[in-house]
Write a protein that holds these residues in place. Structure first.
Motif, short mmCIF file in Angstrom:
data_model
loop_
_atom_site.label_atom_id
_atom_site.label_comp_id
_atom_site.label_asym_id
_atom_site.label_seq_id
_atom_site.Cartn_x
_atom_site.Cartn_y
_atom_site.Cartn_z
N PRO A 233 -14.49 -3.78 -0.67
CA PRO A 233 -13.53 -4.17 -1.66
C PRO A 233 -13.52 -3.53 -2.67
CG PRO A 233 -15.59 -5.68 -2.19
CD PRO A 233 -15.38 -4.91 -0.82
N ASN A 234 -12.19 -2.39 -2.33
CA ASN A 234 -12.04 -1.64 -3.96
C ASN A 234 -10.50 -1.41 -4.05
OD1 ASN A 234 -10.37 0.46 -2.12
ND2 ASN A 234 -12.97 0.15 -0.59
N LEU A 235 -10.58 -0.36 -4.98
CA LEU A 235 -9.42 -0.27 -5.65
C LEU A 235 -8.59 1.19 -5.40
CD1 LEU A 235 -9.06 -1.40 -9.20
CD2 LEU A 235 -7.31 -2.37 -7.18
N SER A 236 -8.73 1.44 -4.67
CA SER A 236 -8.74 3.34 -4.18
C SER A 236 -7.52 3.09 -3.13
CB SER A 236 -9.67 3.78 -3.33
OG SER A 236 -9.40 3.26 -1.96
N LEU A 237 -6.58 3.83 -3.01
CA LEU A 237 -4.78 4.20 -2.73
C LEU A 237 -4.81 4.52 -0.89
CD1 LEU A 237 -2.26 3.96 -3.27
CD2 LEU A 237 -2.39 6.44 -3.74
N GLY A 238 -6.19 5.26 -0.85
CA GLY A 238 -6.79 5.80 0.61
C GLY A 238 -6.48 4.66 1.82
N MET A 239 -5.73 4.97 2.66
CA MET A 239 -5.49 3.81 3.26
C MET A 239 -6.69 4.36 4.51
SD MET A 239 -3.31 0.89 3.08
CE MET A 239 -2.18 1.20 4.37
N LEU A 240 -7.11 4.92 4.43
CA LEU A 240 -8.19 5.91 5.58
C LEU A 240 -9.57 4.89 5.32
CD1 LEU A 240 -6.85 9.42 5.60
CD2 LEU A 240 -5.63 7.67 6.83
N GLY A 241 -9.43 4.49 4.54
CA GLY A 241 -11.39 3.94 4.65
C GLY A 241 -10.66 2.32 4.62
N SER A 242 -12.39 1.54 4.70
CA SER A 242 -11.99 0.31 4.69
C SER A 242 -12.34 -0.41 3.12
CB SER A 242 -14.16 0.40 4.93
OG SER A 242 -13.96 -1.37 4.53
N ILE A 243 -11.82 -1.48 3.31
CA ILE A 243 -10.92 -2.34 2.10
C ILE A 243 -11.89 -3.64 2.79
CG2 ILE A 243 -9.21 -0.43 1.42
CD1 ILE A 243 -7.69 -3.27 2.64
N GLU A 244 -11.26 -4.54 1.65
CA GLU A 244 -11.26 -6.27 1.74
C GLU A 244 -9.92 -6.81 1.27
OE1 GLU A 244 -14.91 -7.86 0.28
OE2 GLU A 244 -14.55 -8.68 2.58
N THR A 245 -9.54 -7.98 2.15
CA THR A 245 -8.67 -8.54 1.80
C THR A 245 -8.93 -9.55 1.43
OG1 THR A 245 -8.00 -9.97 3.68
CG2 THR A 245 -6.61 -7.68 3.80
N MET A 246 -8.27 -10.92 0.46
CA MET A 246 -8.74 -11.58 0.25
C MET A 246 -9.15 -13.34 1.46
SD MET A 246 -6.01 -13.47 -2.57
CE MET A 246 -4.60 -12.99 -1.40
N THR A 247 -8.19 -12.84 2.41
CA THR A 247 -8.87 -13.77 3.55
C THR A 247 -10.01 -12.95 4.60
OG1 THR A 247 -7.02 -11.97 4.85
CG2 THR A 247 -6.70 -14.19 4.50
N ALA A 248 -10.72 -11.74 5.24
CA ALA A 248 -11.76 -11.03 4.75
C ALA A 248 -12.74 -12.06 3.99
CB ALA A 248 -11.01 -9.65 5.20
N TYR A 249 -12.34 -11.59 3.29
CA TYR A 249 -14.00 -11.78 1.92
C TYR A 249 -13.94 -13.42 2.06
CZ TYR A 249 -16.29 -13.36 -2.13
OH TYR A 249 -17.18 -14.04 -2.50
N ILE A 250 -13.14 -14.46 2.65
CA ILE A 250 -13.37 -15.18 2.99
C ILE A 250 -13.41 -16.10 4.28
CG2 ILE A 250 -12.15 -17.95 3.19
CD1 ILE A 250 -10.27 -17.62 1.70
N VAL A 251 -13.49 -15.10 4.74
CA VAL A 251 -14.30 -15.51 6.33
C VAL A 251 -16.18 -14.71 5.98
CG1 VAL A 251 -14.73 -14.23 8.44
CG2 VAL A 251 -12.42 -15.01 7.56
N GLN A 252 -16.18 -13.51 5.53
CA GLN A 252 -17.39 -12.42 5.06
C GLN A 252 -18.52 -13.44 4.36
OE1 GLN A 252 -17.55 -10.09 2.06
NE2 GLN A 252 -19.79 -9.44 2.10
N ILE A 253 -17.69 -14.44 3.43
CA ILE A 253 -19.17 -15.43 2.93
C ILE A 253 -18.53 -16.84 3.67
CG2 ILE A 253 -18.65 -17.48 0.96
CD1 ILE A 253 -19.43 -14.70 -0.23
N SER A 254 -18.22 -16.96 4.52
CA SER A 254 -18.16 -18.46 5.33
C SER A 254 -19.06 -18.58 6.63
CB SER A 254 -16.98 -19.14 5.48
OG SER A 254 -16.35 -18.48 6.61
#
Lengths: 292, 309
Positions: free
Chosen positions: B244-265
């Motif tokens: 999860p990060n607030l950077s603008l770059g589309m070239l790096g790893s981010i995390e979406t709300m849905t991906a977070y839910i999967v990660q936790i579960s």
């Protein structure tokens, strides 16, 4: 030929050129999407075909790619299809029949219609959370096939209702009048006349909804389908895995072999989906002929 | 959902006085099945609100909605949801930038230019594209799109927002194309003929007559597709990463709300802990965002529909 001044002619030619260009552009864009589907399928086939053999279909997952297979995933998916069908079809079709044939279109029915439309737009992962809280935890069904099937049914019932209503709407009023005029009750009319006439359409919608359920991964991950299951489920209360879960498990590993296994799994999943869609088309053609 | 079929208009006075228990029981069963949909919605709303309430007892809503750090699992923990929201927005905006122009162009081609024969081929193919499971798109992003992008941008990471946005765009394109096509085809031919009769070119007819006339349906298809992109889970979980990060770059790893839910579960977070409750808070946010968009889309359909006879 001097209807138009030179300037006006130029202007007209430009307009037509612009128009032709626009048409070409739209055509290119559309055909590119078709091409893209081709690329996707070819790419996955090339990746996975080498792993696709009898061994792959009849082995349990393994940490050694060469011995890994999708036996438990395929079995889980087949269990799920059957269970989801038994739960979601009666409920979805009943609700559609109620809304089309029995509802008095009061305020409550309007609320229900709006609600169903909204439910069909809820992200699948939210259904997963609902299933986790209600079926897995509250009813204590654990991380079992039945939890998965119930969760998936919640997900596709709105889709089935919407598709079935469309099918029921196409049944001509004259069929209902004919039955009612002979003294049939509303349910007799519905059961013996409306439902058979709407059957092909309902069936198509139902199978499309089921194939959506088969491809869904997120809700199953939420309710806790495991990606490593080395036994076959014997009943609805057993824990399970399913094809999309197995594919996800393999695809998220960095090694190239597992990624190719994922491609092979995708090929099997697409084959199952294709088979279901072919069945839908077959049923539709067959029953349509009979009705005419 | 504003087009209700008229009631049958039949009266059943002939049956009055006779109680048909079978008929009543069946009607009750059918009604209960219908009511089940209300229970589902109620269950979702109550569950998400109750569990989020517990979460907001421990974490102030201000920290949640305006915090810029999302570190739920490590100490010192921080529960600012903005990085997740931003991750989802990057994917959604990227996907929309791809799917809206391409989808609309395809819809225009299908409804205005393609012959019936071509249409009969392309429409099922687009529907097939829409029917491919999302986990397949995730695989496609990871093994095909990212390596392709690497030829253009050598320092792109294995998990990156760009490739996820591209495949989500491909995924929602058929939704826009088929629904917009339906909307454009519902525009009566007399309008087109009137425009052609005064000398308009097909481009002019399309852009100044057909698309404006079908705009409510076209806009609704955009919103529906965007709401699908927001709720999309497997492709972004596989391809966009879990950072999860607030950077603008589309070239790096981010995390979406849905991906977070999967990660936790997937992880073994003990139920009852605050980290576990974040699941419901994030899901509630996701649910209300998509609900809002869906409601707006239905409102547009109902409010701005041009009706021609």
């Amino acid at each position: 030929m001097a209807f138009l001044s030179e300037n006006a002619q130029k202007h007209l030619a430009n307009r037509h050129r612009k128009s032709r260009l626009f048409a070409l552009l739209c055509a290119i864009v559309t055909w590119s999407s078709v091409f893209l589907l081709g690329v996707l399928l070819v790419r996955i086939t090339l990746d996975g075909i080498g792993w696709l053999n009898w061994n792959f279909l009849t082995s349990f997952p393994s940490r050694f790619p060469a011995q890994a297979g999708i036996k438990s995933a395929l079995a889980g998916t087949l269990w799920l299809i059957v269970m989801i069908a038994f739960i979601s079809i009666p409920v979805g079709v009943s609700a559609a029949l109620y809304l089309e044939e029995f509802s008095k279109r009061g305020r409550l029915d309007t609320l229900i219609e709006v609600n169903i439309a909204n439910l069909s737009g809820v992200p699948s992962i939210v259904y997963g959370i609902l299933g986790l809280a209600i079926f897995v935890r509250f009813f204590g069904l654990e991380r079992s096939l039945i939890s998965g099937a119930l969760t998936m049914s919640l997900l596709i019932v709105p889709v089935i209702i919407i598709a079935s209503r469309e099918a029921i709407k196409t049944v001509p009023m004259s069929i209902r009048y004919a039955a009612l005029s002979l003294g049939a009750t509303r349910w007799q009319t519905t059961w013996s006349h409306v439902l058979p006439s709407a059957f092909p359409g309902i069936m198509t919608g139902v199978i499309l909804a089921l194939s959506r359920a088969i491809g869904e991964t997120a809700p199953l991950i939420l309710i806790g389908a495991a990606s490593y299951v080395a036994f076959l489920p014997k009943g609805p209360m057993d824990s399970f895995t399913a094809l999309p879960i197995q594919i996800y498990g393999w695809a998220s590993r960095p090694q190239a072999e597992f990624s190719e296994l994922a491609a092979a799994g995708i090929l099997v999943l697409l084959a199952v989906l294709l088979l279901m869609n072919a069945t839908a088309i077959f049923i539709r053609n067959k029953t349509e002929k009979r009705l005419k | 959902m504003s087009d209700f079929t008229p009631n049958t208009g039949l009266s059943f006075s002939i049956h009055k006085g006779v109680t048909r228990w079978g008929e009543t029981a069946i009607k009750f069963w059918l009604g209960s099945c219908t009511a089940l949909s209300l229970f589902t919605t109620a269950a979702i709303v109550v569950l998400l609100l109750v569990e989020s309430f517990d979460f907001f007892m421990a974490v102030s809503p201000i920290d949640f909605f305006f915090g810029t750090r999302w570190v739920p699992l490590l100490k010192p923990s921080s529960y600012g949801v903005l990085p997740l929201l931003w991750g989802t927005m990057q994917i959604t905006i990227g996907a929309a930038l791809i799917a809206i122009p391409l989808g609309l162009a395809s819809a225009i081609y299908l409804s205005e230019y393609a012959s019936n024969q071509v249409r009969a081929w392309i429409k099922p193919i687009l529907e097939l594209l829409a029917g491919i499971p999302t986990v397949v798109y995730g695989y496609f992003a990871l093994t095909f799109v990212t390596p392709m992008l690497r030829h253009v941008v050598p320092d792109i990471q294995v998990f990156n927002a760009l490739s996820a946005a591209i495949v989500v765009g491909i995924m929602i394109l058929p939704t826009i194309a088929t629904l917009s096509d339906n909307a454009l085809r519902a525009v009566p031919d007399s309008l087109r003929q009137a425009a052609y009769a005064i000398g308009a070119t097909s481009y002019e007819v399309t852009t100044s007559i057909v698309v404006p006339a079908g705009l409510s349906g076209v806009m609704a298809s955009f919103l529906l597709a965007i709401s699908r992109a927001i709720g999309e889970t497997m492709a972004v979980t596989l391809a966009a990463g879990q950072t999860p990060n607030l950077s603008l770059g589309m070239l790096g790893s981010i995390e979406t709300m849905t991906a977070y839910i999967v990660q936790i579960s997937i992880g073994d977070t003990p139920s009852g802990s605050i980290a576990y409750q974040t699941l419901f808070a994030v899901a509630a946010l996701l649910f209300f965002i998509t609900l809002m968009i869906n409601v707006i889309s239905q409102w547009i359909l109902g409010r701005f529909r041009e009706v021609y006879d």
